[in-house]
Scaffold this motif. Structure first.
Motif, mmCIF file in Angstrom:
data_model
loop_
_atom_site.group_PDB
_atom_site.id
_atom_site.type_symbol
_atom_site.label_atom_id
_atom_site.label_comp_id
_atom_site.label_asym_id
_atom_site.label_seq_id
_atom_site.Cartn_x
_atom_site.Cartn_y
_atom_site.Cartn_z
ATOM 1 N N GLY A 343 -21.267 22.913 93.631
ATOM 2 C CA GLY A 343 -20.750 24.130 93.012
ATOM 3 C C GLY A 343 -20.216 25.099 94.049
ATOM 4 O O GLY A 343 -20.441 24.937 95.251
ATOM 5 N N LYS A 344 -19.541 26.145 93.577
ATOM 6 C CA LYS A 344 -18.957 27.156 94.472
ATOM 7 C C LYS A 344 -19.936 28.266 94.812
ATOM 8 O O LYS A 344 -19.645 29.133 95.625
ATOM 9 C CB LYS A 344 -17.713 27.763 93.817
ATOM 10 C CG LYS A 344 -16.528 26.829 93.777
ATOM 11 C CD LYS A 344 -15.940 26.557 95.165
ATOM 12 C CE LYS A 344 -15.189 27.747 95.704
ATOM 13 N NZ LYS A 344 -14.595 27.483 97.041
ATOM 14 N N SER A 345 -21.103 28.244 94.177
ATOM 15 C CA SER A 345 -22.143 29.213 94.488
ATOM 16 C C SER A 345 -23.488 28.528 94.321
ATOM 17 O O SER A 345 -23.583 27.450 93.724
ATOM 18 C CB SER A 345 -22.052 30.435 93.565
ATOM 19 O OG SER A 345 -22.428 30.085 92.241
ATOM 20 N N ALA A 346 -24.537 29.163 94.845
ATOM 21 C CA ALA A 346 -25.882 28.601 94.695
ATOM 22 C C ALA A 346 -26.254 28.509 93.224
ATOM 23 O O ALA A 346 -26.800 27.498 92.765
ATOM 24 C CB ALA A 346 -26.889 29.453 95.462
ATOM 25 N N ARG A 347 -25.946 29.567 92.473
ATOM 26 C CA ARG A 347 -26.299 29.562 91.052
ATOM 27 C C ARG A 347 -25.539 28.480 90.292
ATOM 28 O O ARG A 347 -26.100 27.849 89.387
ATOM 29 C CB ARG A 347 -26.048 30.938 90.442
ATOM 30 C CG ARG A 347 -27.201 31.906 90.676
ATOM 31 C CD ARG A 347 -26.919 33.300 90.166
ATOM 32 N NE ARG A 347 -25.971 34.009 91.019
ATOM 33 C CZ ARG A 347 -25.789 35.322 90.999
ATOM 34 N NH1 ARG A 347 -26.495 36.073 90.171
ATOM 35 N NH2 ARG A 347 -24.920 35.910 91.801
ATOM 36 N N ASP A 348 -24.273 28.256 90.648
ATOM 37 C CA ASP A 348 -23.498 27.209 89.968
ATOM 38 C C ASP A 348 -24.126 25.837 90.190
ATOM 39 O O ASP A 348 -24.312 25.066 89.242
ATOM 40 C CB ASP A 348 -22.060 27.197 90.485
ATOM 41 C CG ASP A 348 -21.244 28.373 89.987
ATOM 42 O OD1 ASP A 348 -21.726 29.081 89.061
ATOM 43 O OD2 ASP A 348 -20.138 28.591 90.510
ATOM 44 N N ALA A 349 -24.433 25.513 91.443
ATOM 45 C CA ALA A 349 -24.981 24.196 91.762
ATOM 46 C C ALA A 349 -26.358 24.003 91.136
ATOM 47 O O ALA A 349 -26.662 22.940 90.575
ATOM 48 C CB ALA A 349 -25.050 24.005 93.277
ATOM 49 N N VAL A 350 -27.203 25.026 91.207
ATOM 50 C CA VAL A 350 -28.559 24.925 90.667
ATOM 51 C C VAL A 350 -28.537 24.875 89.145
ATOM 52 O O VAL A 350 -29.341 24.155 88.522
ATOM 53 C CB VAL A 350 -29.418 26.100 91.166
ATOM 54 C CG1 VAL A 350 -30.747 26.167 90.422
ATOM 55 C CG2 VAL A 350 -29.663 25.968 92.666
ATOM 56 N N ALA A 351 -27.616 25.611 88.515
ATOM 57 C CA ALA A 351 -27.532 25.610 87.055
ATOM 58 C C ALA A 351 -27.239 24.211 86.515
ATOM 59 O O ALA A 351 -27.715 23.841 85.432
ATOM 60 C CB ALA A 351 -26.461 26.593 86.585
ATOM 61 N N ILE A 352 -26.460 23.430 87.259
ATOM 62 C CA ILE A 352 -26.161 22.054 86.831
ATOM 63 C C ILE A 352 -27.434 21.211 86.843
ATOM 64 O O ILE A 352 -27.691 20.425 85.925
ATOM 65 C CB ILE A 352 -25.073 21.442 87.726
ATOM 66 C CG1 ILE A 352 -23.742 22.175 87.524
ATOM 67 C CG2 ILE A 352 -24.908 19.953 87.434
ATOM 68 C CD1 ILE A 352 -22.645 21.743 88.474
#
Length: 537
Positions: A343-352
């Motif tokens: 992801g483009k941010s920590a939250r994006d990658a972790v949300a997946i």
């Protein structure tokens, strides 16, 4: 007596050599061929590529991950894994791949394994046995086979049989890239009474540049920091757009969260999250020591730390990391799912990862097969073809969608990075379009042609000494032609020093003319208008 012993030993070795040479798997002359020209920039250790048009993943015959590219099929590679690059000397040194009689095990003899520049890079699972031995998948002690399940689907299942008599058992690894989320799912089923623990580690180095001439992923600028997120039980590798370590240092030793990471690096960047579907029992984030200088004070690499059957729990490392997770095995059979997202941010990658955990492995698998089936049903195949011919043709058509950039419409010649074919090559693309038209995907072929319309060279003149070597003037007009290969965002590929390759241009003109036969008559005037400038140039 001593002499007789040595004679007997020599006879055994000769017999063993004869048996090895006569093994049916080694009779194929292809195994003994010299592929030096195809590994000038390093041979591939990938048996297939998985992808969704954004995330591209290479899988070895033993289920190892050898490249992890995102957000486009051409770039960027966020996994450090390098096979030896012999360059111009490749033809002089045919020992670029361990295969046939050169390999230490039957499996390596059958499939071939390139010489890694620094063995142990990449991402892979392994089993720690009760007798204190650790065997990573990809070691010579495993015998492998694989198939798609179902045979038209996107899920690759590798069966690994442990060849060592003292630790019998096998593992089944099913891997796929989700069609909707930028997520690699790896479902490991371990069946062994001798297995005690399961390890998984990865040498991910997020990167935001194309790399050197051939795009090989060993730049010093790759990677930035890796941290453990206790609340999520996730390892996060990342490279922010603004690489300022001073922002991170005051928080080292404290509890990291995705929100804190994004607060420290609001510009975003490239984030790779790795976790299990359930909580890991242990973790380790250490220094990637392969081919690099490390300090004595640096935490131990997870792949090395695992050798004693335990992980030490280091929670962060600034620099290139080797990080991993441990899951204890209870009973004869165990199932562990490894999830890796981008992801483009920590939250994006972790949300997946959060979403994947919520859905669960079974539902994720059903979901990706359903998504894939929508394409499968559309594939038009000749009725007179045999079942085997249909299976092969269908897979080839579907592979085009693995390598198709969903944003630009470009299609890479291969998702392989070593050799470096992860570009759109117009001459290959013209035949891809023919296949897509015949298979019933004319709108995809049209999108691909529109990519070529946008990437046609418009400049009047350019220059280069390499052109003189090709018999051209030092100043030559490439207007109307295409670069020999192109990144899927339209940027010139790594062969831009070549002014013109006539087959690239000629085959695209043929492609432009040929595709019109698949355009409905009522839409042909618009098609001609759209591509008139391309034809004129």
């Amino acid at each position: 007596m001593k002499k007789a012993f040595w004679v007997f030993g020599i006879m055994v070795l000769i017999m063993a050599g004869n048996l090895k040479a006569k093994h049916p798997a080694l009779d194929d002359p292809l195994l003994k061929a010299d592929f030096g020209s195809e590994s000038a920039a390093g041979g591939t250790n990938a048996v297939t590529g998985l992808g969704n048009g954004r995330l591209s993943v290479g899988v070895s015959p033993w289920s190892e991950i050898v490249y992890f590219r995102w957000p486009r099929p051409s770039y960027y590679d966020h996994l450090r894994y390098i096979t030896i690059d012999y360059g111009l000397l490749s033809g002089l040194n045919p020992r670029d791949v361990r295969y046939s009689d050169d390999a230490p095990s039957l499996d390596w003899q059958r499939y071939g394994r390139p010489y890694e520049k620094y063995p142990g890079l990449g991402a892979r699972g392994g089993i720690y046995f009760k007798d204190g031995t650790l065997n990573w998948f990809g070691d010579p002690s495993w015998i492998s086979s694989r198939a798609y399940d179902p045979d038209w689907g996107p899920v690759l299942c590798t069966t690994l049989q442990h060849a060592a008599a003292e630790n019998p058992g096998h593992a089944r690894v099913c891997q796929w890239v989700d069609w909707e989320y930028d997520l690699l799912v790896q479902d490991f089923t371990v069946d062994s009474e001798s297995a005690e623990k399961f390890f998984y580690y990865g040498t991910f180095d997020p990167y935001n540049s194309y790399g050197n001439y051939w795009g090989m992923p060993d730049p010093k600028a790759a990677g930035f920091a890796t941290v453990y997120l206790p609340s999520k039980k996730i390892i996060l590798y990342f490279l922010p757009e603004l690489k300022d370590a001073n922002r991170l240092k005051p928080y080292l030793g404290k509890e990291f969260t995705p929100e804190l990471i994004d607060q420290l690096f609001p510009e975003g960047g490239y984030f790779v999250a790795m976790g299990l579907s359930s909580d890991p029992d242990e973790f380790q984030i250490g220094a990637d020591f392969r081919g690099r200088m490390v300090k004595k004070s640096d935490p131990l690499a997870a792949s090395e730390d695992a050798k004693d059957g335990k992980l030490s729990g280091s929670q962060y490392f600034l620099g290139q990391a080797d990080a991993g997770l441990l899951k204890k095995i209870s009973g004869k059979e165990a199932n562990i799912t490894v999830l890796i997202s981008a992801g483009k941010s920590a939250r994006d990658a972790v949300a997946i990862i959060d979403q994947a955990r919520f859905l669960g492995g079974d539902l994720l698998r059903k979901k990706v097969i359903t998504d894939w089936q929508k394409m499968v049903k559309r594939v038009n195949l000749p009725e007179q073809a045999t079942p085997e011919e249909k299976r092969v043709a269908r897979r080839n058509i579907l592979n085009l969608f693995v390598g198709r950039d969903r944003e630009s419409g470009a299609i890479v010649a291969s998702v392989s990075r070593q050799p470096a074919y992860h570009f759109d090559w117009p001459r290959d693309g013209s035949f891809f379009d023919l296949s897509l038209d015949l298979a019933g995907f004319s709108e995809i072929a049209l999108s691909h042609l529109d990519f070529y319309r946008r990437t046609q060279r418009k400049e009047e003149r350019a220059s280069g000494i390499a052109w003189v070597l090709g018999g051209k003037s030092v100043i030559y007009s490439p207007k109307g032609h295409w670069y020999s290969n192109i990144y899927t965002d339209g940027s010139p590929g790594k062969l831009k020093i070549i002014p013109v390759e006539i087959d690239e241009t000629a085959l695209l003109l043929w492609d432009l003319w040929r595709h019109e036969q698949f355009v409905p008559p009522s839409e042909r005037p618009e098609y001609q208008r759209q591509f008139l400038e391309m034809l004129t140039l």
